[in-house]
Design a protein around this motif. Structure first.
Motif, short mmCIF file in Angstrom:
data_model
loop_
_atom_site.label_atom_id
_atom_site.label_comp_id
_atom_site.label_asym_id
_atom_site.label_seq_id
_atom_site.Cartn_x
_atom_site.Cartn_y
_atom_site.Cartn_z
N TYR A 53 0.85 -1.19 -0.09
CA TYR A 53 -0.05 0.10 0.02
C TYR A 53 0.79 1.24 -0.05
CZ TYR A 53 -3.83 -3.17 1.35
OH TYR A 53 -4.64 -4.43 1.69
N GLY A 54 0.24 2.39 -0.38
CA GLY A 54 0.94 3.72 -0.52
C GLY A 54 1.47 4.06 0.83
N PHE A 55 1.03 3.68 1.82
CA PHE A 55 1.58 4.22 3.28
C PHE A 55 2.62 3.37 3.73
CE2 PHE A 55 -1.98 1.37 4.16
CZ PHE A 55 -1.33 0.40 5.03
N MET A 56 2.96 2.36 2.98
CA MET A 56 4.10 1.34 3.55
C MET A 56 5.20 1.90 3.11
SD MET A 56 1.86 -2.43 3.26
CE MET A 56 3.37 -3.32 2.88
N SER A 57 6.44 1.53 3.86
CA SER A 57 7.72 1.87 3.57
C SER A 57 8.48 0.79 2.69
CB SER A 57 8.42 1.95 4.70
OG SER A 57 9.83 2.01 4.28
N ALA B 58 0.91 -2.21 -7.43
CA ALA B 58 0.28 -2.09 -8.72
C ALA B 58 -0.51 -0.51 -8.68
CB ALA B 58 -0.78 -3.20 -8.92
N PRO B 59 -1.00 -0.23 -9.90
CA PRO B 59 -1.67 0.77 -9.79
C PRO B 59 -2.84 0.86 -9.33
CG PRO B 59 -0.81 0.16 -12.29
CD PRO B 59 -0.52 -1.18 -11.33
N LEU B 60 -3.48 1.83 -8.49
CA LEU B 60 -4.48 1.77 -7.82
C LEU B 60 -4.57 0.89 -6.43
CD1 LEU B 60 -7.26 1.15 -10.66
CD2 LEU B 60 -6.20 3.03 -10.11
N LEU B 61 -4.06 -0.16 -6.56
CA LEU B 61 -4.01 -0.97 -5.23
C LEU B 61 -3.13 -0.38 -4.39
CD1 LEU B 61 -4.38 -3.69 -3.78
CD2 LEU B 61 -2.56 -4.60 -4.87
N SER B 62 -1.87 0.25 -4.98
CA SER B 62 -0.87 0.77 -4.26
C SER B 62 -0.80 2.30 -3.94
CB SER B 62 0.62 0.46 -4.74
OG SER B 62 0.60 -1.01 -5.04
N SER B 63 -1.87 2.98 -4.57
CA SER B 63 -1.57 4.49 -4.54
C SER B 63 -2.48 5.01 -3.39
CB SER B 63 -2.48 5.05 -5.83
OG SER B 63 -3.79 4.45 -6.00
N THR B 64 -3.12 4.19 -2.31
CA THR B 64 -4.05 4.70 -1.39
C THR B 64 -3.11 4.61 -0.22
OG1 THR B 64 -4.73 2.64 -0.76
CG2 THR B 64 -6.09 3.76 -2.25
N GLN B 65 -3.67 5.65 0.80
CA GLN B 65 -2.81 5.98 1.94
C GLN B 65 -3.58 4.88 3.01
OE1 GLN B 65 0.11 7.49 2.66
NE2 GLN B 65 0.21 7.45 0.46
N ASN B 66 -4.54 4.67 2.83
CA ASN B 66 -5.18 3.33 3.83
C ASN B 66 -5.33 2.13 3.00
OD1 ASN B 66 -5.53 5.11 6.20
ND2 ASN B 66 -6.73 6.15 4.84
#
Ligand code: ADP
Length: 464
Positions: A43-47, A85-93
């Protein structure tokens, strides 16, 4: 046998509840016996620190191509694959923001499921172990493509099914021939969880009792009839916990570490906890509740009983996240009563300190597939007070001096709940018995080993 365990959340990378704990602990327990790896979204919030980029995959959904990057990390002998992946990874939650669920969750998790399929083919896995609706479409994609891979689908909470509009079918590349009542259709909409149940070779849920309950109207969340059709492949396996992470003897988040022979140090944590809170007097029994603030957890029963509950000589600390209206209300009550404190939010280390400091854990759930809090509490010498339902019925017992001792109430009523609190307060006065129970509970084996062996038995059965 090669197994891939798929989950939308894995502790410590992403966690909203028990699923993340299970997706962390269970593969480690299975790894003692079988070759298992794990896959989750990045996800987007993960390092990305510590992750190794290992491959690029290309997936196609309804003629649209998505470029997927796969990362890995080895943890306690288990290799985790992270899907970017696009969409899956772009979120902050993971699933939602303050406005509610992400509108494209159907496509986001369909991308995840497609990536699981492609990755499984590359890795040559025999079994994919799917968890909850976010991974459910994988089973359908596998059957649709006639791939020689078996799937196990575990339901962690039937209340969450992944229900979307009819148009979702086309968005996630599923033929409308699957839109029938016996397959994915659910009151005119598309139900992803049904795909997991219908197309998997085995279906499990997280306690034997919940496996029975979900076949009834009361607990079936509208799917009891459908689940009855698939009853033959449904079984229940009780969850465990990671006894390394939840270990009062080594837990670095505690001020004082302790075991069953040093309960005085448990009390020292309580003194420290009370000092740092708005509560007073550590000699008073301390009740805690650590929870998502949702109806399932019996928040309404706690709220309607709160005034009477707090008339007792006790302290009550609640750590909870979710539901803005409830949290505002709880914050107000927290200011009103000096023996009640509410901490709004999700806080891992505070939860450990609360488990360690408390005398009793409240878990008056309306329904509870398994529940992990009661197991964690007992591991920390804290006695659970539970509604006799789902996995709680199978893991906490009031009448026998065996593993898993607590206070159990049968009916979901204020009267029975408050009477359970009374029994807890009475028990608190009997120091000898109280310590004996704490020690017995701390000796119990709440690890995942026994359950891991049961899952392995299922894997072999469906491979035959
Ligand atoms: P569920 O998955 O339904 O929320 P479980 O009992 O299966 O319930 O698992 C809950 C997990 O989440 C436990 O590890 C519990 O300690 C943790 N947890 C729940 N709420 C919070 C919170 N507000 N802060 C920290 N940990 C929490």
């Amino acid at each position: 046998m090669k197994i891939l365990f798929a989950s939308s959340e894995v502790f410590p990378h992403a966690k909203s509840g028990g699923l993340a704990d299970v997706a962390s602990a269970l593969p480690h327990a299975i790894k003692e016996f079988e070759d298992i790896s794990r896959v989750m979204p990045l996800y987007g919030f993960m390092s990305k620190k510590g992750l190794k980029k290992v491959k690029n995959l290309e997936i196609k959904i309804s003629h649209i191509k998505y470029d997927v990057v796969v990362y890995t990390k080895l943890q306690k002998k288990v290799l985790t694959y992270f899907i970017e992946a696009p969409l899956l990874s772009s979120t902050q939650n993971m699933y939602a923001d303050e406005k509610g669920d992400y509108a494209n969750n159907d496509l986001r998790f369909s991308i995840f499921c497609n990536a699981i399929v492609v990755l499984s083919l590359e890795l040559g896995v025999d079994i994919i172990h799917l968890n909850d609706w976010h991974t459910a479409l994988t089973a359908l994609y596998i059957k649709d493509a006639k791939l020689d891979i078996k799937t196990v689908f575990t339901i962690h909470n039937l209340a969450y099914q992944g229900i979307f509009d009819f148009e979702s079918l086309q968005r996630v590349g599923i033929d409308s021939k699957y839109f029938s009542m016996d397959k994915l259709e659910f009151y005119g909409r598309v139900n992803f969880l049904k795909a997991g149940v219908f197309y998997s070779d085995a279906v499990t849920t997280v306690s034997s009792n919940y496996a029975k309950e979900i076949l009834t109207k009361e607990f079936g969340c509208g799917l009891d009839g459908f689940l009855k059709v698939h009853k033959a492949k449904l079984s229940g396996i009780l969850n465990g916990i990671d006894t390394d992470i939840f270990n009062p003897k080594t837990d670095k988040t505690l001020v004082y570490r302790f075991d069953k022979n040093s309960l005085k140090d448990k009390y020292k944590n309580k003194v420290e906890f009370i000092k740092q809170s708005t509560l007073k007097d550590p000699r008073k029994p301390l009740f805690v509740m650590i929870t998502r603030l949702v109806e399932q957890k019996g928040i309404d029963l706690v709220l309607s009983s709160l005034k009477k509950l707090l008339q007792n000589k006790l302290n009550f600390f609640m750590l909870g996240e979710g539901g803005e209206n409830i949290s505002i209300h709880l914050e107000k009550l927290s200011k009103k009563y000096d023996n009640f404190e509410f901490f709004n939010g999700y806080n891992e280390s505070l939860s450990h300190m609360a488990y360690a400091s408390a005398d009793f854990l409240l878990m008056p759930s309306r329904f509870e597939p398994c529940g992990l809090n009661q197991l964690i509490a007992m591991r920390y010498g804290t006695i659970p007070v539970v509604h006799s339902v789902g996995g709680l019925k199978e893991s906490v017992f009031e009448d026998i001096l065996a593993c898993g001792i607590g206070i159990v109430f049968e009916k979901f009523t204020q009267k029975e709940f408050l009477s359970a609190i009374d029994r807890a307060l009475k028990l608190k006065k009997d120091t000898k018995k109280l310590d004996e129970i704490k020690q017995l509970n701390m000796e119990c084996d709440f690890s995942f080993e026994k359950s891991a062996l049961k899952y392995i038995e299922i894997y072999y059965k469906i491979l035959k």
